[in-house]
Each structure stands twice: as C-alpha cells, then as structure tokens.
Design a protein around this motif. Structure first.
Motif, PDB file in Angstrom:
ATOM      1  N   ASN A 202       0.950  -1.031   0.036  1.00 58.44           N
ATOM      2  CA  ASN A 202       0.132  -0.016  -0.027  1.00 58.44           C
ATOM      3  C   ASN A 202       0.800   1.288   0.043  1.00 58.44           C
ATOM      4  OD1 ASN A 202      -2.319   1.375   0.027  1.00 58.44           O
ATOM      5  ND2 ASN A 202      -2.690   1.365   2.261  1.00 58.44           N
ATOM      6  N   THR A 203       0.964   2.172  -1.009  1.00 55.39           N
ATOM      7  CA  THR A 203       0.041   1.758  -2.275  1.00 55.39           C
ATOM      8  C   THR A 203       0.621   0.705  -3.123  1.00 55.39           C
ATOM      9  OG1 THR A 203       1.463   3.522  -3.539  1.00 55.39           O
ATOM     10  CG2 THR A 203      -0.610   4.301  -2.206  1.00 55.39           C
ATOM     11  N   HIS A 204      -0.118   0.337  -4.008  1.00 54.45           N
ATOM     12  CA  HIS A 204       0.205  -0.650  -4.873  1.00 54.45           C
ATOM     13  C   HIS A 204       1.124  -0.275  -5.981  1.00 54.45           C
ATOM     14  CE1 HIS A 204       0.778  -4.724  -7.085  1.00 54.45           C
ATOM     15  NE2 HIS A 204       0.412  -5.079  -5.928  1.00 54.45           N
ATOM     16  N   VAL A 211      -4.535   2.635  -3.807  1.00 60.62           N
ATOM     17  CA  VAL A 211      -4.666   2.683  -2.321  1.00 60.62           C
ATOM     18  C   VAL A 211      -5.497   1.913  -1.946  1.00 60.62           C
ATOM     19  CG1 VAL A 211      -5.595   4.000  -0.218  1.00 60.62           C
ATOM     20  CG2 VAL A 211      -4.642   5.241  -2.417  1.00 60.62           C
ATOM     21  N   LEU A 212      -5.102   0.684  -1.153  1.00 61.34           N
ATOM     22  CA  LEU A 212      -5.910  -0.415  -0.515  1.00 61.34           C
ATOM     23  C   LEU A 212      -7.038  -0.012   0.333  1.00 61.34           C
ATOM     24  CD1 LEU A 212      -3.266  -3.088   0.787  1.00 61.34           C
ATOM     25  CD2 LEU A 212      -4.463  -2.798  -1.683  1.00 61.34           C
ATOM     26  N   ALA A 241      -0.878   6.918   0.504  1.00 60.64           N
ATOM     27  CA  ALA A 241      -2.108   6.361   0.931  1.00 60.64           C
ATOM     28  C   ALA A 241      -2.933   7.241   1.747  1.00 60.64           C
ATOM     29  CB  ALA A 241      -2.039   4.912   1.175  1.00 60.64           C
ATOM     30  N   ALA A 242      -2.219   7.627   2.972  1.00 56.69           N
ATOM     31  CA  ALA A 242      -2.659   8.260   3.793  1.00 56.69           C
ATOM     32  C   ALA A 242      -3.200   9.531   3.461  1.00 56.69           C
ATOM     33  CB  ALA A 242      -1.904   8.489   5.161  1.00 56.69           C
ATOM     34  N   VAL A 243      -2.387  10.333   2.695  1.00 57.90           N
ATOM     35  CA  VAL A 243      -2.575  11.614   1.943  1.00 57.90           C
ATOM     36  C   VAL A 243      -3.752  11.523   1.009  1.00 57.90           C
ATOM     37  CG1 VAL A 243      -1.934  13.596   0.361  1.00 57.90           C
ATOM     38  CG2 VAL A 243      -0.463  12.612   2.323  1.00 57.90           C
ATOM     39  N   PRO A 248      -4.800   9.992   8.855  1.00 58.00           N
ATOM     40  CA  PRO A 248      -3.641   9.515   9.514  1.00 58.00           C
ATOM     41  C   PRO A 248      -2.946   8.223   9.259  1.00 58.00           C
ATOM     42  CG  PRO A 248      -5.080   9.584  11.316  1.00 58.00           C
ATOM     43  CD  PRO A 248      -5.952  10.052  10.140  1.00 58.00           C
ATOM     44  N   PRO A 249      -1.706   8.018   8.957  1.00 52.34           N
ATOM     45  CA  PRO A 249      -1.223   6.718   8.531  1.00 52.34           C
ATOM     46  C   PRO A 249      -1.678   5.615   9.663  1.00 52.34           C
ATOM     47  CG  PRO A 249       0.479   8.087   9.289  1.00 52.34           C
ATOM     48  CD  PRO A 249      -0.683   8.896   9.234  1.00 52.34           C
ATOM     49  N   SER A 250      -1.950   5.969  10.854  1.00 54.84           N
ATOM     50  CA  SER A 250      -2.134   5.044  12.136  1.00 54.84           C
ATOM     51  C   SER A 250      -3.580   4.419  11.735  1.00 54.84           C
ATOM     52  CB  SER A 250      -2.228   5.969  13.471  1.00 54.84           C
ATOM     53  OG  SER A 250      -3.001   6.754  13.462  1.00 54.84           O
TER      54      SER A 250
END
Length: 431
Positions: A202-204, A211-212, A241-243, A248-250
């Motif tokens: 992720n991302t692939h 984005v998964l 992916a988070a953006v 947030p990435p968490s």
C-alpha cells in the motif's frame, strides 16, 4: 490553515524552487544515459541504449524525470539538517538522531517501536525473517507485489521462507476466498510448509499507485487473526495512501502487525526506511538487521533527513497526486486519441496508462519521449526529454515526486502531444 500545514507548504515550495531553478539543462547524450531504453515491459530497472542527437537536433534539453520517486534529491533545508545532525554509534543504540527518528515514527504509526534501516528491500526481508522464524515457513503475497517480483526472491534466497501467491486485483487487493484457500492447515504435517504471514502492499506499485481500501485491510486482519497469522504491510508509499484518503497513517496501520515505510521516495530523504511493529518484533529485527549488514554507525546524518521527511514533507505529497492527475487528464484529451487511462484509478503519484494506437509500442513511445527530435525546438521552444518506463501489460508507468513541478508537468504534456502527433503523421504518410 494550521501552522504545521503552512510550514509544510512553505518548505515544499522552497524545495521545489531549488529543484526547478537549480536544474541544469543536460545534453541529450547525458540525459539518454539515465533513460530506460527499449527494454522488456516486465521490468523497469533494466537499462538500454537510446538514440543520440544528430546534426540539427537540440544540443541542450530540459529533462523531466518521471522514472520513479526514488530520484528525488534533498533540498536545502534537509541538507542543513543533515549537516547539523547530532550523531553517535547507532549499533550501540547511542545515536540521538536515529533514536528520535524511531520515536517519531513509532508515535506517528501508533506502533510500539520502530527501527531505521538502509532500504525498503532490507526492511521487508527483516520483517519476513522475524515473522517466519523457521526455515520452510511460508508467507502469502500478491503475485504482482514488489516483495515478490522486485526483491530478488530474498525471502527464499536468504531467509529460507517459501512464498505462495494470490492474484492481485486491479486495486491491489486480493480475493479473500482465494487468500483463505492459500492458508495451510494440519501443521506439523511433514508434506507442507507452515503458513505464518500475509503481506500486503500500500500503495500498490505495479497496479498504478492504488490505495488499498480500509475494509479490505480490516478483513485481511480478521482472517489472519482467525488462523493465527501475522500481517505485514509493504508500506513504501503508505504516506501517499494516507494523504489520498485524508487520514493519519495510524488509521491504515491499525489493521497490520508491522509496516515498512520508505523515506527516500516521495518524502525526499536520500536514504532510509522505517520498520515498525511490536517491541519484541523490533528487538528481533535489530538482530536480523545486523546479520544482513544493515547495522549503521553514525547514521544520524541520514536520520536527520528522515525526521524532516516525516514531520515536514508529508503534506506536499498532495502536489504530486495533483500533477499526476493533470498529466492523466491531458492523455485523455490528446487528439488524436492515442492513449487510454481510467481516471478513477489515478489515486496517488503513480500513473499507469495504455497506448491504444497499435503501431506505437510502449517501448517506442518511451524512447521517443526521451529523444529530442527534428524540429522539436521550433515546435516547443526548447528540447524536452521526458524519462518514463514501459511497464506491465503493454502500459507505460510515470511517477511524480518533489523534483517535478507543475511547470515540468506541462512540459511533459507538450512533449507527449508532440510525439503523438508526429507518430500519427508518420503513419498517415506511410499508408
């Protein structure tokens, strides 16, 4: 706008300004030396020869490098941070800059601990070695995953871990029924390896920076928990992916046990990846890193860049996503209609598009984008070389990053339109 977001945007403008204004015009010979030539569509790191400029061709060109977001260079703020970094012996756990980077990452990812390693390939290998502790253990990976295709089979070669694959769907996910069917049962039956690990990306990369979906990650984690497996994310571009998701990435990483996050792609560091997970996992990871030769000494010089990447460079990834979409839209609007792209799949900084003109192959298109042709200076006002790669399934791959400004993107669009127009004219003349 928050102070942090304002600072991020100001810094990104400074970095982009440095890249654009300090960018040297290279000779076509020099630029061609860094281009992937007419190589196999299955690999994107192969090198090849390109045509050199002959009489009448532009002596100097503007180079727009869309080969990968690994070609980024640290800007002045990052170089200053590296120069001023406080350092120590990291193998002895005494480098304060490395320790701080690891603490920042663990907090950001909401993991118990983190480890700074030289590369994403090493980080993924360490994760596999820790999760699959016995030779002959098995991991389940996507058939188009970076870990499976582009990391030299290190899991088998160096760790003695067997891989079984599931089909990557167009969005990078798996069919959950197929995934479940790959899990071995009846251990310690002597005929089979033992299922230990599920790896997601992720991302692939190969599927075009997809984005998964969170629902997919949640279902994979539930499946893993049911059968006592671990989930590792190759999150080389998980910050993209988070953006893209505005999260947030968490929030993404709560569904994984461990993650590998690259600092040297869109986040702009010159070197380094963060591996994060539970404390006991990281304790074992330190031993694996040492065995693989990844124990660095005064690594704070590099960690200082990593800290800036995580704290200041995440917000600017949105600019890369916007530039990729701008180019993708121009492909659709190209007249004649030479290209095909599904805009719904353009989610982050990686663009994968198809050439639907049967007389123009991806390799030939990439070669022509990288050459300065006859009359190009007159048509465009300057020579432009755009570097990108032929890719899987008769497609072309282009990647945006902090070294590519909106102006560079417009230059790439002009060159694409010129190449398409010239090819169609040549085709008509040949009929």
């Amino acid at each position: 706008m928050s102070l942090k977001m304002f600072s991020c945007r100001v810094l990104s403008k400074l970095v982009n300004h440095e890249v654009v204004t300090s960018k040297k015009t290279l000779s076509a010979r020099d630029a061609a030396a860094v281009l992937l030539g007419r190589s196999s569509a299955r690999g994107y790191y192969n090198s090849g020869k390109t045509s050199q400029p002959g009489p009448g061709k532009a002596a100097h060109v503007r180079v727009v490098d869309l080969r990968s977001d690994t070609v980024t260079k640290p800007g002045p703020a990052m170089r200053q941070a590296m120069a001023a970094a406080e350092v120590g012996d990291d193998v002895m756990r005494e480098d304060p800059s490395v320790n701080e980077l690891q603490e920042i990452a663990a907090e950001m990812f909401q993991m118990e601990a983190a480890l700074f390693v030289p590369s994403g390939t090493m980080s993924n290998l360490i994760a596999v070695m820790v999760h699959c502790r016995e030779r002959g253990d098995e991991m389940i990976v996507g058939d188009l995953s970076h870990l499976h295709i582009y990391e030299q089979g290190g899991s088998a070669q160096l760790a003695g871990v067997h891989a079984t694959t599931v089909d990557n769907l167009p969005d990078g996910s798996f069919d959950l029924e197929q995934l479940e069917s790959k899990i071995r049962h009846g251990y310690p039956d002597p005929h089979y390896p033992r299922s230990r690990l599920i790896c997601v990306e992720n991302t692939h990369n190969i599927q075009g920076g997809r984005v998964l979906p969170l629902t997919f990650l949640q279902e994979v984690r539930a499946l893993a928990d049911r059968y006592g497996l671990s989930v590792h994310m190759d999150g080389a571009r998980v910050m993209n992916a988070a953006v893209a998701m505005g999260l947030p990435p968490s929030t993404i990483l709560q569904h994984t046990h461990t993650v590998s996050v690259c600092l040297s792609k869109g986040l702009g560091s010159p070197v380094g990846t963060i591996l994060a997970g539970p404390k006991d996992f990281i304790t074992r990871a330190v031993r694996c890193r040492k065995a693989l030769g990844g124990g660095m000494r005064q690594a704070g010089i590099l960690a200082a860049a990593g800290k800036l990447s995580l704290l200041e460079m995440v917000g600017r990834l949105e600019e890369d996503h916007h530039n990729a979409k701008t180019f993708a839209q121009a492909l659709l609007e190209c007249d004649p209609a030479v290209f095909a792209v599904d805009m719904a799949t353009v989610e982050t900084n990686i663009l994968r598009f198809r050439i639907q003109e049967p007389t123009l192959s991806p390799s030939e298109f990439c070669a022509r984008m990288a050459e300065v042709g006859e009359g190009e200076e007159a048509a465009l006002g300057q020579g432009i070389q755009v570097l990108m790669y032929p890719h899987f399934s008769n497609t072309v791959r282009a990647v945006w990053h902090l070294g590519i400004s909106p102006e560079d993107t417009q230059l790439a669009i002009q060159k694409m339109q010129l190449v398409a127009s010239q090819h169609i004219k040549e085709k008509v003349r040949a009929q």
